[in-house]
Design a protein around this motif. Structure first.
Motif, PDB file in Angstrom:
ATOM      1  N   ASP A 139       0.812  -1.207   0.000  1.00  0.00           N
ATOM      2  CA  ASP A 139       0.000   0.000   0.000  1.00  0.00           C
ATOM      3  C   ASP A 139       0.852   1.267   0.000  1.00  0.00           C
ATOM      4  OD1 ASP A 139      -2.451  -1.475   0.204  1.00  0.00           O
ATOM      5  OD2 ASP A 139      -2.018  -1.778   2.334  1.00  0.00           O
ATOM      6  N   VAL A 140       1.949   1.221   0.732  1.00  0.00           N
ATOM      7  CA  VAL A 140       2.804   2.408   0.875  1.00  0.00           C
ATOM      8  C   VAL A 140       4.248   1.945   0.980  1.00  0.00           C
ATOM      9  CG1 VAL A 140       2.480   2.420   3.380  1.00  0.00           C
ATOM     10  CG2 VAL A 140       3.202   4.517   2.226  1.00  0.00           C
ATOM     11  N   MET A 144      14.832   4.379  -0.703  1.00  0.00           N
ATOM     12  CA  MET A 144      16.037   5.200  -0.683  1.00  0.00           C
ATOM     13  C   MET A 144      16.333   5.809  -2.062  1.00  0.00           C
ATOM     14  SD  MET A 144      16.887   4.870   2.476  1.00  0.00           S
ATOM     15  CE  MET A 144      15.341   4.313   3.170  1.00  0.00           C
ATOM     16  N   LYS A 145      15.303   6.071  -2.850  1.00  0.00           N
ATOM     17  CA  LYS A 145      15.420   6.758  -4.125  1.00  0.00           C
ATOM     18  C   LYS A 145      14.017   7.184  -4.532  1.00  0.00           C
ATOM     19  CE  LYS A 145      15.999   4.358  -7.875  1.00  0.00           C
ATOM     20  NZ  LYS A 145      16.521   3.424  -8.903  1.00  0.00           N
ATOM     21  N   GLU A 146      13.932   8.156  -5.422  1.00  0.00           N
ATOM     22  CA  GLU A 146      12.610   8.588  -5.866  1.00  0.00           C
ATOM     23  C   GLU A 146      11.978   7.498  -6.732  1.00  0.00           C
ATOM     24  OE1 GLU A 146      10.267  12.376  -7.873  1.00  0.00           O
ATOM     25  OE2 GLU A 146      12.470  12.351  -7.825  1.00  0.00           O
ATOM     26  N   PRO A 147      10.737   7.085  -6.414  1.00  0.00           N
ATOM     27  CA  PRO A 147      10.091   6.030  -7.204  1.00  0.00           C
ATOM     28  C   PRO A 147       9.901   6.463  -8.652  1.00  0.00           C
ATOM     29  CG  PRO A 147       8.938   6.386  -5.133  1.00  0.00           C
ATOM     30  CD  PRO A 147       9.919   7.508  -5.274  1.00  0.00           C
ATOM     31  N   SER A 148      10.073   5.523  -9.563  1.00  0.00           N
ATOM     32  CA  SER A 148       9.926   5.821 -10.990  1.00  0.00           C
ATOM     33  C   SER A 148       8.589   5.365 -11.538  1.00  0.00           C
ATOM     34  CB  SER A 148      11.050   5.137 -11.775  1.00  0.00           C
ATOM     35  OG  SER A 148      11.020   3.730 -11.578  1.00  0.00           O
ATOM     36  N   ILE A 153       1.747   8.969  -5.658  1.00  0.00           N
ATOM     37  CA  ILE A 153       1.960  10.191  -4.888  1.00  0.00           C
ATOM     38  C   ILE A 153       3.237   9.988  -4.102  1.00  0.00           C
ATOM     39  CG2 ILE A 153       1.059  11.643  -3.027  1.00  0.00           C
ATOM     40  CD1 ILE A 153      -1.745  10.778  -3.916  1.00  0.00           C
ATOM     41  N   ARG A 154       4.157  10.914  -4.177  1.00  0.00           N
ATOM     42  CA  ARG A 154       5.452  10.743  -3.521  1.00  0.00           C
ATOM     43  C   ARG A 154       5.814  11.990  -2.721  1.00  0.00           C
ATOM     44  NH1 ARG A 154       7.704   9.106  -8.937  1.00  0.00           N
ATOM     45  NH2 ARG A 154       5.490   8.784  -9.171  1.00  0.00           N
ATOM     46  N   LYS A 155       6.508  11.779  -1.620  1.00  0.00           N
ATOM     47  CA  LYS A 155       6.942  12.895  -0.785  1.00  0.00           C
ATOM     48  C   LYS A 155       8.343  12.597  -0.271  1.00  0.00           C
ATOM     49  CE  LYS A 155       5.907  15.567   3.363  1.00  0.00           C
ATOM     50  NZ  LYS A 155       6.133  16.848   2.661  1.00  0.00           N
ATOM     51  N   ARG A 156       9.239  13.563  -0.441  1.00  0.00           N
ATOM     52  CA  ARG A 156      10.596  13.392   0.084  1.00  0.00           C
ATOM     53  C   ARG A 156      10.577  13.611   1.592  1.00  0.00           C
ATOM     54  NH1 ARG A 156      16.287  15.308  -2.571  1.00  0.00           N
ATOM     55  NH2 ARG A 156      17.630  14.832  -0.783  1.00  0.00           N
ATOM     56  N   LEU A 157      11.108  12.655   2.326  1.00  0.00           N
ATOM     57  CA  LEU A 157      11.069  12.699   3.778  1.00  0.00           C
ATOM     58  C   LEU A 157      12.334  13.291   4.383  1.00  0.00           C
ATOM     59  CD1 LEU A 157       9.609   9.130   4.469  1.00  0.00           C
ATOM     60  CD2 LEU A 157       8.376  11.295   4.582  1.00  0.00           C
ATOM     61  N   PHE A 264      12.174   8.673   0.198  1.00  0.00           N
ATOM     62  CA  PHE A 264      10.844   9.048  -0.275  1.00  0.00           C
ATOM     63  C   PHE A 264       9.775   8.128   0.305  1.00  0.00           C
ATOM     64  CE2 PHE A 264      13.327  11.200  -3.467  1.00  0.00           C
ATOM     65  CZ  PHE A 264      12.541  12.272  -3.871  1.00  0.00           C
ATOM     66  N   LEU A 265       8.615   8.705   0.596  1.00  0.00           N
ATOM     67  CA  LEU A 265       7.408   7.950   0.899  1.00  0.00           C
ATOM     68  C   LEU A 265       6.511   8.020  -0.325  1.00  0.00           C
ATOM     69  CD1 LEU A 265       5.336   7.790   4.117  1.00  0.00           C
ATOM     70  CD2 LEU A 265       4.169   8.397   2.003  1.00  0.00           C
TER      71      LEU A 265
END
Length: 301
Positions: A139-140, A144-148, A153-157, A264-265
């Motif tokens: 689900d979530v 350790m990298k931005e999803p491609s 929906i993505r958020k840098r933590l 990233f989440l």
């Protein structure tokens, strides 16, 4: 096509056994067998090879199982969205992240989330493989990298760096290195360069290994590296987020560190309104803020 027969076929294919599928579906083995035969007759094909150890899908069976798996995931997504229309946060939330981050940072903090939402059930999947969120393998995700993947929906933590750490007991016995040349006389503990890991960590390890290190201990995840470090086995390459929970561990050669690694989440667009996702996202963000504050107080940044 009869959904009941497809549902029974999916259970048999997943279990690899008529008996186990029947137990899961609360049906007798003979009833399950009749439904499978009827489905095979309607499709005019054989879906399973039978042998003494169980059932194996035929090529046609594999095609049908792929289709029913996609259907099950879509139904799960719809069910999740229906449940998320309720006011309370409850039910299962499947979270995936790396073994190191999940075991060393996330899992020790989950009690706070459970205290706030006691009816929430977390299925924590720790692995380096990137699971397919749009296909509902999870689900979530915290990666350790931005999803491609699209439709996320993505958020840098936060950001992470790999650094060198050792236990006081080890340094008392073998001394503290002050240069890379001195590091070469110590045992280096790190992830195996052949194991899955972030590029920045791999590059740091590869650079360190060019300095004729006296001895090495390689592990396939950071949890194992940490356990070796606190057991006084050597100087380890570890992500900097471990410091808050292991304050006795000492940073060595502070000028040596990896490039920045973004954390990233991410979750599927279709779960935008999910109250479980929102609860988890808010919890992680609150813990990140507390983590940053703690690191600043400790002078780690």
């Amino acid at each position: 096509m009869d959904w009941d027969k497809l549902r029974i076929f999916h259970a048999v294919a997943d279990a690899g056994s008529l008996t186990h599928a029947g137990d899961a579906l609360h049906l007798s083995q003979s009833a399950v067998s009749r439904q499978i035969r009827a489905l095979e007759e309607s499709l005019n094909t054989t879906l399973f090879h039978r042998h003494a150890r169980g059932l194996i899908l035929t090529e046609q069976g594999e095609l049908l199982f792929d289709a029913t798996s996609a259907m099950v995931k879509r139904i799960d997504a719809a069910t999740a969205r229906i449940h998320d229309s309720e006011e309370e946060v409850f039910g299962e939330l499947r979270v995936t992240t790396t073994t190191g981050f999940g075991s060393l940072w996330l899992a020790p903090r989950l009690q706070k989330l459970y205290d706030k939402h006691p009816e929430l059930n977390i299925d924590l999947m720790l692995e380096e493989r990137v699971l397919d969120l749009p296909m509902r393998e999870a689900d979530v995700a915290i990666r350790m990298k931005e999803p491609s993947q699209a439709d996320l929906i993505r958020k840098r933590l936060m950001s992470v760096r790999m650094r060198l750490y050792a236990a006081p007991g080890y340094l008392d016995r073998f001394g503290t290195p002050h240069t890379l040349d001195e590091l070469a006389t110590h045992r280096l503990i790190c992830q195996n360069p052949r194991s899955a890991q972030v590029t920045a960590g791999l590059q740091l390890v590869q650079t360190l290994l060019t300095h004729d290190i006296h001895g090495t201990l390689t592990v396939n995840n950071y949890f194992g590296v940490l356990q070796a470090v606190i057991s006084n086995l050597g100087i380890g390459v570890l992500p900097d987020y471990i410091i808050e929970d292991f304050p006795s561990v000492v940073r060595v050669l502070p000028e040596i560190e990896s490039n920045e690694v973004p954390v990233f989440l991410a979750y599927p667009e279709e779960l935008r309104q999910s109250k479980r996702i929102a609860a988890f996202r808010d919890f992680v963000q609150e813990e990140i803020v507390a983590h940053r504050t703690s690191r600043k107080l400790m002078g780690a940044e």
